[in-house]
Scaffold this active site. Sequence first.
Site, short mmCIF file in Angstrom:
data_model
loop_
_atom_site.label_atom_id
_atom_site.label_comp_id
_atom_site.label_asym_id
_atom_site.label_seq_id
_atom_site.Cartn_x
_atom_site.Cartn_y
_atom_site.Cartn_z
N HIS A 1 -7.18 -4.92 10.13
CA HIS A 1 -6.94 -4.70 8.70
C HIS A 1 -5.61 -5.30 8.24
O HIS A 1 -4.69 -5.49 9.02
CB HIS A 1 -7.07 -3.22 8.31
CG HIS A 1 -5.94 -2.32 8.72
ND1 HIS A 1 -6.14 -0.98 8.99
CD2 HIS A 1 -4.63 -2.53 8.89
CE1 HIS A 1 -4.98 -0.43 9.30
NE2 HIS A 1 -4.05 -1.35 9.25
N ASP B 1 0.82 -1.21 0.00
CA ASP B 1 0.00 0.00 0.00
C ASP B 1 0.86 1.26 0.00
O ASP B 1 2.07 1.22 0.20
CB ASP B 1 -0.96 0.00 1.20
CG ASP B 1 -0.26 -0.40 2.51
OD1 ASP B 1 0.97 -0.28 2.59
OD2 ASP B 1 -0.96 -0.82 3.44
N GLU C 1 -9.62 -1.83 5.17
CA GLU C 1 -10.28 -1.55 6.43
C GLU C 1 -11.48 -2.47 6.63
O GLU C 1 -11.93 -3.13 5.68
CB GLU C 1 -10.75 -0.08 6.42
CG GLU C 1 -9.62 0.94 6.32
CD GLU C 1 -8.81 1.09 7.61
OE1 GLU C 1 -8.66 0.10 8.36
OE2 GLU C 1 -8.32 2.21 7.84
N ASN D 1 -7.46 -2.91 14.21
CA ASN D 1 -8.86 -3.20 13.85
C ASN D 1 -8.95 -4.42 12.92
O ASN D 1 -9.98 -4.67 12.31
CB ASN D 1 -9.54 -1.97 13.20
CG ASN D 1 -8.86 -1.55 11.91
OD1 ASN D 1 -7.93 -2.21 11.43
ND2 ASN D 1 -9.32 -0.46 11.33
C1 GLP Z 1 -0.71 0.12 8.60
C2 GLP Z 1 -0.26 -0.37 7.21
C3 GLP Z 1 -0.21 -1.88 7.16
C4 GLP Z 1 0.36 -2.35 8.46
C5 GLP Z 1 -0.68 -2.14 9.54
C6 GLP Z 1 -0.14 -2.30 10.92
O1 GLP Z 1 -1.58 1.17 8.61
N1 GLP Z 1 -1.02 0.08 6.12
O2 GLP Z 1 0.53 -2.32 6.04
O3 GLP Z 1 0.66 -3.72 8.40
O4 GLP Z 1 -1.32 -0.89 9.36
O5 GLP Z 1 0.67 -1.23 11.26
P1 GLP Z 1 1.78 -1.32 12.36
O6 GLP Z 1 2.66 -2.43 11.97
O7 GLP Z 1 2.49 0.02 12.33
O8 GLP Z 1 1.08 -1.58 13.65
#
Ligand code: GLP
Length: 259
Positions: free
Chosen positions: A138, A67, A143, A136
């Site tokens: 995702h 992403d 989302e 959440n």
């Molecule tokens: C983010 C990214 C994801 C990531 C997830 C967890 O917003 N878009 O690719 O895996 O959410 O984030 P983090 O690893 O910083 O907790």
Amino acid sequence: MRVVILPSENDASNFAAEFISDFINNKKNSVLGLASGSSVLLTYKALIKKYELGQFSLKKITTFNLDEYLGLKPGHNQSYRHYMNQKLFNHIDIDQKNTFIPECFDSNYELACSNYESEINNHGGIDLQLLGIGSNGHIGFNEPTSSFKSRTRVKTLTQNTIAKNARFFDEAEPQPSLAITMGIGTIMEARNILLIGLGRHKSKAVAEMIEGPLSSFCPSSILQNHENATIILDQHAASDLKLNDYYIHAEKMKSKYNC
Ligand code: GLP
């Protein structure tokens, strides 16, 4: 689903790095799907160390990131291109022209998204997709309520995700509320999945992903339907799992009987 629970964030990340380097050593021209965010940071550090020790090479690897924020230029210090360069690409022997990120700098979003899908297909699909998990549930920026069949597209971020990622942006800086993300259908086509969950703040999402019902309200729960999904957790992220002891026992059996 294979669930691997390890004592600390470092243990989990070292395990993930070992998994990835073994994978690459078995298929030197692998196509990797990569993630950004904090969950994969220690894994990238461990991978760089392994590379420096000469344990593997990424010369023939192609990568596709999950992403990117919409509207952030590659040089922006919060763009995922910048993140990938800083945290991984600049430290290893990958050919940067083989690293893809779902970027779009004009308003032709649909074309950018379908081109991204075509590029993945032209490279024969993703061999191993690395994932983090949002609190959440995702994956990528898919989302809650994202379709399980979704493809690469522009997605509006939830307030929860925006708030969670606000820590990375300066207060005065506008934070994007849209992103381009591989879809859940795109992710599910990867031949292997490796998801890393770290910290107690992920424990509820992790429990819903592994033990909850299949539901688009927890997008990562779809991984229950993937044939080759490995979930690597530290003990805090695993703390809400009902079958915690079983997963630990199953891993012991796996190494005892080499199966
Ligand atoms: C983010 C990214 C994801 C990531 C997830 C967890 O917003 N878009 O690719 O895996 O959410 O984030 P983090 O690893 O910083 O907790």
